[in-house]
Write a protein that holds these residues in place. Structure first.
Motif, mmCIF file in Angstrom:
data_model
loop_
_atom_site.group_PDB
_atom_site.id
_atom_site.type_symbol
_atom_site.label_atom_id
_atom_site.label_comp_id
_atom_site.label_asym_id
_atom_site.label_seq_id
_atom_site.Cartn_x
_atom_site.Cartn_y
_atom_site.Cartn_z
ATOM 1 N N MET A 150 0.834 -1.189 0.000
ATOM 2 C CA MET A 150 0.000 0.000 0.000
ATOM 3 C C MET A 150 0.873 1.245 0.000
ATOM 4 S SD MET A 150 -2.658 1.086 2.891
ATOM 5 C CE MET A 150 -3.081 2.783 2.992
ATOM 6 N N ALA A 151 0.350 2.309 -0.604
ATOM 7 C CA ALA A 151 1.013 3.614 -0.582
ATOM 8 C C ALA A 151 -0.062 4.694 -0.591
ATOM 9 C CB ALA A 151 1.933 3.764 -1.793
ATOM 10 N N GLU A 152 0.324 5.873 -0.174
ATOM 11 C CA GLU A 152 -0.589 7.022 -0.170
ATOM 12 C C GLU A 152 0.047 8.135 -0.981
ATOM 13 O OE1 GLU A 152 -2.961 9.808 3.103
ATOM 14 O OE2 GLU A 152 -1.438 8.393 3.767
ATOM 15 N N ASP A 153 -0.737 8.775 -1.844
ATOM 16 C CA ASP A 153 -0.185 9.868 -2.641
ATOM 17 C C ASP A 153 -0.424 11.212 -1.950
ATOM 18 O OD1 ASP A 153 -2.798 10.733 -3.328
ATOM 19 O OD2 ASP A 153 -2.772 9.677 -5.243
ATOM 20 N N SER A 154 0.047 12.288 -2.562
ATOM 21 C CA SER A 154 -0.031 13.620 -1.949
ATOM 22 C C SER A 154 -1.462 14.133 -1.832
ATOM 23 C CB SER A 154 0.812 14.612 -2.752
ATOM 24 O OG SER A 154 0.312 14.733 -4.065
ATOM 25 N N GLU A 155 -2.400 13.528 -2.570
ATOM 26 C CA GLU A 155 -3.803 13.927 -2.503
ATOM 27 C C GLU A 155 -4.599 13.091 -1.497
ATOM 28 O OE1 GLU A 155 -4.844 13.387 -6.575
ATOM 29 O OE2 GLU A 155 -3.422 14.906 -7.230
ATOM 30 N N GLY A 156 -3.921 12.183 -0.795
ATOM 31 C CA GLY A 156 -4.599 11.329 0.172
ATOM 32 C C GLY A 156 -5.247 10.103 -0.439
ATOM 33 N N GLN A 157 -5.004 9.850 -1.735
ATOM 34 C CA GLN A 157 -5.524 8.639 -2.379
ATOM 35 C C GLN A 157 -4.688 7.456 -1.891
ATOM 36 O OE1 GLN A 157 -8.096 8.947 -5.081
ATOM 37 N NE2 GLN A 157 -8.211 10.892 -4.036
ATOM 38 N N ASP B 169 6.361 7.977 -5.634
ATOM 39 C CA ASP B 169 7.612 8.714 -5.450
ATOM 40 C C ASP B 169 7.355 10.204 -5.241
ATOM 41 O OD1 ASP B 169 7.308 9.960 -7.977
ATOM 42 O OD2 ASP B 169 8.710 8.603 -8.974
ATOM 43 N N ARG B 170 8.410 10.962 -5.033
ATOM 44 C CA ARG B 170 8.302 12.387 -4.719
ATOM 45 C C ARG B 170 7.674 13.208 -5.836
ATOM 46 N NH1 ARG B 170 14.031 14.436 -3.723
ATOM 47 N NH2 ARG B 170 14.680 12.311 -3.602
ATOM 48 N N ARG B 171 7.747 12.708 -7.090
ATOM 49 C CA ARG B 171 7.129 13.400 -8.219
ATOM 50 C C ARG B 171 5.644 13.055 -8.345
ATOM 51 N NH1 ARG B 171 11.675 11.071 -10.050
ATOM 52 N NH2 ARG B 171 10.479 9.540 -11.197
ATOM 53 N N GLY B 172 5.183 12.094 -7.535
ATOM 54 C CA GLY B 172 3.791 11.670 -7.611
ATOM 55 C C GLY B 172 3.574 10.493 -8.539
ATOM 56 N N ASP B 173 4.682 9.967 -9.115
ATOM 57 C CA ASP B 173 4.548 8.788 -9.970
ATOM 58 C C ASP B 173 4.216 7.565 -9.121
ATOM 59 O OD1 ASP B 173 5.163 10.189 -12.279
ATOM 60 O OD2 ASP B 173 7.290 9.680 -12.217
ATOM 61 N N VAL B 174 3.308 6.743 -9.642
ATOM 62 C CA VAL B 174 2.915 5.512 -8.951
ATOM 63 C C VAL B 174 3.674 4.354 -9.601
ATOM 64 C CG1 VAL B 174 1.003 3.972 -8.381
ATOM 65 C CG2 VAL B 174 0.647 6.449 -8.395
ATOM 66 N N TRP B 175 4.444 3.635 -8.790
ATOM 67 C CA TRP B 175 5.228 2.483 -9.234
ATOM 68 C C TRP B 175 4.564 1.228 -8.711
ATOM 69 C CZ3 TRP B 175 9.719 2.987 -12.150
ATOM 70 C CH2 TRP B 175 10.218 4.274 -12.293
ATOM 71 N N VAL B 176 4.479 0.215 -9.572
ATOM 72 C CA VAL B 176 3.832 -1.043 -9.196
ATOM 73 C C VAL B 176 4.799 -2.190 -9.446
ATOM 74 C CG1 VAL B 176 1.887 -2.586 -9.611
ATOM 75 C CG2 VAL B 176 1.578 -0.114 -9.826
ATOM 76 N N GLY B 177 5.054 -2.977 -8.422
ATOM 77 C CA GLY B 177 5.831 -4.204 -8.563
ATOM 78 C C GLY B 177 4.856 -5.325 -8.883
ATOM 79 N N ALA B 178 4.880 -5.779 -10.129
ATOM 80 C CA ALA B 178 3.955 -6.826 -10.577
ATOM 81 C C ALA B 178 4.728 -8.127 -10.777
ATOM 82 C CB ALA B 178 3.269 -6.400 -11.876
ATOM 83 N N SER B 179 4.005 -9.189 -11.086
ATOM 84 C CA SER B 179 4.654 -10.485 -11.277
ATOM 85 C C SER B 179 5.444 -10.555 -12.576
ATOM 86 C CB SER B 179 3.616 -11.605 -11.232
ATOM 87 O OG SER B 179 2.681 -11.452 -12.282
ATOM 88 N N SER B 180 5.351 -9.514 -13.410
ATOM 89 C CA SER B 180 6.092 -9.510 -14.672
ATOM 90 C C SER B 180 7.053 -8.328 -14.773
ATOM 91 C CB SER B 180 5.117 -9.494 -15.844
ATOM 92 O OG SER B 180 4.319 -8.340 -15.771
ATOM 93 N N GLY B 181 7.356 -7.678 -13.667
ATOM 94 C CA GLY B 181 8.307 -6.577 -13.675
ATOM 95 C C GLY B 181 7.791 -5.371 -12.930
ATOM 96 N N LEU B 182 8.385 -4.233 -13.241
ATOM 97 C CA LEU B 182 8.066 -2.977 -12.580
ATOM 98 C C LEU B 182 7.322 -2.083 -13.568
ATOM 99 C CD1 LEU B 182 8.577 -1.244 -10.017
ATOM 100 C CD2 LEU B 182 10.711 -0.507 -11.079
ATOM 101 N N ASP B 183 6.223 -1.489 -13.126
ATOM 102 C CA ASP B 183 5.431 -0.595 -13.972
ATOM 103 C C ASP B 183 5.353 0.779 -13.316
ATOM 104 O OD1 ASP B 183 4.886 -2.798 -15.540
ATOM 105 O OD2 ASP B 183 2.799 -2.978 -14.934
ATOM 106 N N ARG B 184 5.371 1.822 -14.153
ATOM 107 C CA ARG B 184 5.176 3.189 -13.663
ATOM 108 C C ARG B 184 3.959 3.768 -14.357
ATOM 109 N NH1 ARG B 184 7.008 8.125 -15.620
ATOM 110 N NH2 ARG B 184 8.539 7.069 -16.953
ATOM 111 N N LEU B 185 3.019 4.265 -13.576
ATOM 112 C CA LEU B 185 1.801 4.851 -14.121
ATOM 113 C C LEU B 185 2.040 6.303 -14.507
ATOM 114 C CD1 LEU B 185 -1.283 4.820 -14.695
ATOM 115 C CD2 LEU B 185 -1.620 5.414 -12.274
ATOM 116 N N ASP B 186 1.757 6.619 -15.762
ATOM 117 C CA ASP B 186 1.717 8.006 -16.213
ATOM 118 C C ASP B 186 0.302 8.493 -15.895
ATOM 119 O OD1 ASP B 186 1.225 10.353 -17.674
ATOM 120 O OD2 ASP B 186 2.582 9.750 -19.285
#
Length: 194
Positions: free
Chosen positions: A75-82, A126-143
């Motif tokens: 779990m993670a929380e973003d700067s907007e409280g999501q 991360d500090r820029r607000g990018d959401v990173w996901v560790g999935a079973s097939s690698g690492l994904d970053r949400l734009d």
């Protein structure tokens, strides 16, 4: 509790306000002071420390706006409280505390820009607000602007790539470097290399 004492909370099938499952994978205190507790198969618990009771979010088939899976790994929380939750089999869920509803990001085999897999192990903002996901097939970053995922795949033959497809947790240092704990060691990602 008294100083020097500990209290142990467990699932009690006779008490609907008890912990939903004894196998706990994460604990997170959100910006409002609520404790979020993710479990294996019991969904998410929110602990009321004053009343010593748990409220639950778990998967209910056919329920719109709810969790799709009750096995939660991160779990993670973003700067907007999501609140962002990594689920095993249901992709990544984003909880909006204003509406009380979950939005889901899932793998779509017909869409190369979707989440790479629905089996997710970790999530990090991360500090820029990018959401990173560790999935079973690698690492994904949400734009977040486009809703597309950028995929970082494992390649053991190339030391500049992830060395394992499974990313268990992530953290960012003060310079913005992302550290990923994998099933094959520690991978370090320098965002300026993108």
């Amino acid at each position: 509790p008294q100083s020097g004492k500990s209290v142990h909370y467990r699932h009690n099938p006779q008490d609907l306000t008890s912990l939903s499952n004894d196998c706990v994978y994460y604990i997170h205190e959100d910006r409002s002071g609520l404790l979020w507790i993710g479990t294996f198969g019991g969904g998410n618990n929110i602990f009321d420390r004053r009343q010593e009771r748990f409220a639950h979010y778990y998967a209910v088939p056919g329920k719109d706006g709810g969790l799709l899976q009750s096995t939660l790994f991160g779990m993670a929380e973003d700067s907007e409280g999501q609140i962002w939750i990594a689920t095993y089999g249901g992709g990544v869920a984003r909880f909006d505390p204003q509406t009380g509803l979950f939005e889901h990001y899932r793998h779509n085999p017909d869409d190369p820009d979707s989440l790479s897999a629905d089996e997710t192990w970790s999530v990090y903002v991360d500090r820029r607000g990018d959401v990173w996901v560790g999935a079973s097939s690698g690492l994904d970053r949400l734009d977040r602007q486009s809703g597309r995922f950028i995929h970082y795949r494992a390649d053991r033959d190339d030391p500049t790539h992830l060395q394992s497809s499974v990313v268990r947790s992530m953290i960012e240092d003060s310079s913005g470097t992302l550290y990923a704990a994998t099933d094959n060691g520690l991978s370090i990602y320098h965002p300026e290399s993108d």
